[in-house]
Design a protein around this motif. Sequence first.
Motif, PDB file in Angstrom:
ATOM      1  N   LEU A   1       0.823  -1.210   0.000  1.00 18.01           N
ATOM      2  CA  LEU A   1       0.000   0.000   0.000  1.00 18.01           C
ATOM      3  C   LEU A   1       0.855   1.257   0.000  1.00 18.01           C
ATOM      4  O   LEU A   1       0.511   2.258  -0.643  1.00 18.01           O
ATOM      5  CB  LEU A   1      -0.929  -0.016   1.214  1.00 18.01           C
ATOM      6  N   ARG A   2       1.961   1.223   0.740  1.00 13.86           N
ATOM      7  CA  ARG A   2       2.847   2.391   0.795  1.00 13.86           C
ATOM      8  C   ARG A   2       3.522   2.678  -0.547  1.00 13.86           C
ATOM      9  O   ARG A   2       3.985   3.781  -0.791  1.00 13.86           O
ATOM     10  CB  ARG A   2       3.898   2.182   1.883  1.00 13.86           C
ATOM     11  N   ARG A   3       3.575   1.654  -1.414  1.00 13.91           N
ATOM     12  CA  ARG A   3       4.193   1.822  -2.734  1.00 13.91           C
ATOM     13  C   ARG A   3       3.145   1.871  -3.851  1.00 13.91           C
ATOM     14  O   ARG A   3       3.452   1.637  -5.012  1.00 13.91           O
ATOM     15  CB  ARG A   3       5.171   0.668  -2.979  1.00 13.91           C
ATOM     16  N   ASN A   4       1.901   2.181  -3.478  1.00 13.34           N
ATOM     17  CA  ASN A   4       0.805   2.332  -4.443  1.00 13.34           C
ATOM     18  C   ASN A   4       0.492   1.041  -5.198  1.00 13.34           C
ATOM     19  O   ASN A   4       0.244   1.049  -6.415  1.00 13.34           O
ATOM     20  CB  ASN A   4       1.097   3.465  -5.425  1.00 13.34           C
ATOM     21  N   TYR A   5       0.487  -0.070  -4.472  1.00 13.05           N
ATOM     22  CA  TYR A   5       0.001  -1.344  -4.983  1.00 13.05           C
ATOM     23  C   TYR A   5      -1.134  -1.799  -4.069  1.00 13.05           C
ATOM     24  O   TYR A   5      -1.090  -1.550  -2.865  1.00 13.05           O
ATOM     25  CB  TYR A   5       1.104  -2.409  -4.977  1.00 13.05           C
ATOM     26  N   PRO A   6      -2.141  -2.479  -4.627  1.00 14.49           N
ATOM     27  CA  PRO A   6      -3.225  -2.950  -3.765  1.00 14.49           C
ATOM     28  C   PRO A   6      -2.747  -4.087  -2.869  1.00 14.49           C
ATOM     29  O   PRO A   6      -1.781  -4.791  -3.206  1.00 14.49           O
ATOM     30  CB  PRO A   6      -4.275  -3.444  -4.761  1.00 14.49           C
ATOM     31  N   PRO A   7      -3.381  -4.294  -1.721  1.00 15.63           N
ATOM     32  CA  PRO A   7      -3.019  -5.421  -0.861  1.00 15.63           C
ATOM     33  C   PRO A   7      -3.251  -6.733  -1.587  1.00 15.63           C
ATOM     34  O   PRO A   7      -4.180  -6.858  -2.384  1.00 15.63           O
ATOM     35  CB  PRO A   7      -3.940  -5.272   0.352  1.00 15.63           C
TER      36      PRO A   7
END
Length: 452
Positions: free
Chosen positions: A380-386
């Motif tokens: 999430l911190r790297r702009n990917y969904p969980p």
Amino acid sequence: MNIFLIVISILLSIICALVALLQHYYFFHELYRRPSLKYDVSVFEDLIPSGKDDKYRGHNFPLQSKNDDTNTDSVLSHMNYALESQSKYSITERYSSQHAETSQHEVDNALQAAIAFQVTGKTFKALKLFLYAATLAPQNADVLNTYGEFLEQLDDIVTADELYFKALTHSPNHKAALTNRARTAPLVEGLDYQLFKDIDERNNYLINQMKVDTFVSMKTQAFYLHIYHTVGIEGNTMTVEQLKYLLETGQVVEGKSLMEHNEILGLEKAMLYIKLLIRIEFIGLEHILGIHRRVMGHVDPLGSGMFRKEKVYVGSHVPPPHGDVPALMEIFVQWLNSEEALSMHPVRYAALAHYKLVDIHPFTDGNGRTSRLLMNLLFLRRNYPPVIVLKEQRQKYYDALKTANMGDVRPFVRFVARCTLKNLDMYIYTAKYLSSQRGIDSDDTKKIIVSN
């Protein structure tokens, strides 16, 4: 002249005082500063709801918009279809989960029969017997190497390379395995690079889709599915529907144990806590303990958020002594926030963090759930969904961890990467369905979703 000197002196005094104040402020700011907040919002941050105490349950659940008339059961059905179509085990995975004790004679017979079927072109029968032999003798370097050569002929270079590595683990000087791995290792590295490229392409596409539509229903169901599969890996038997009922109403599900209820409630709290950590710049030890405290808080209130104080066993793997855990966790946190780690591809970074934490096994229970939540925090911190690790993939998940314990962490990174890719396909597939329902379908989706 005297006045001029006096003015100059006053100005110099003021400048010196300002410099001293600046130095004083900088010193104390650097010495006592707390981790700062990241003000850039994660694209997928709202895949986790924002709850206030228990008021977010039921009709106040923030992801359930009153203006959203989408059939949530239909959305859940589409998401499950996308996931289930990806979770079916191949014949290799089904057989590899079986174990048996047998004689060397039976292993040799199986191997010879497999080679005979291979020579005569009976590939499917050969595959079953090679796998049977490898299951009977998982430490036999000749069996692993021969099986790898067979799979390489079928263009399964990745699995072949993993088998060559396992053969060398048990027999480091095995000439054939050394030769084979020298050939396959560079090829697999290229395939892994392409896998990361495919992930980035899908993720960028999904980010653009999220700018067009909020996909409220998809986010709601994804939240439930995430909890369902995460606790399901640990053996929780609640269905998605029962889990939804528990979280939305706070009512007990008939026929289910108190432990199962508490596991779900604890994971829900932990996911809400994860959302608070997305914008924290420095992930500290207290944050990891905080995740575990929420994961296990309902199950083990006294032991939650505390390092283990006993020796534990994880199958054949023996984690470090409990006395070493605090120091190892400090080293882990330093790595987690290091430039080396942050410069990695997000999938590799998240997967390695997951494995490193599981390998230390800092807690008596709840290590897997805490590690998967930490992994998704990093996503999430790297702009990917969980990423959802399906409970149907439990054996493959544990096999990849076992291989990492043997010294080759690449299969585990690859496993997480494939889960990431398939999860992105699920989101894109569901987004396409929701867009078509609203008349904003896009043919570009068809170009993105490809079978892998």
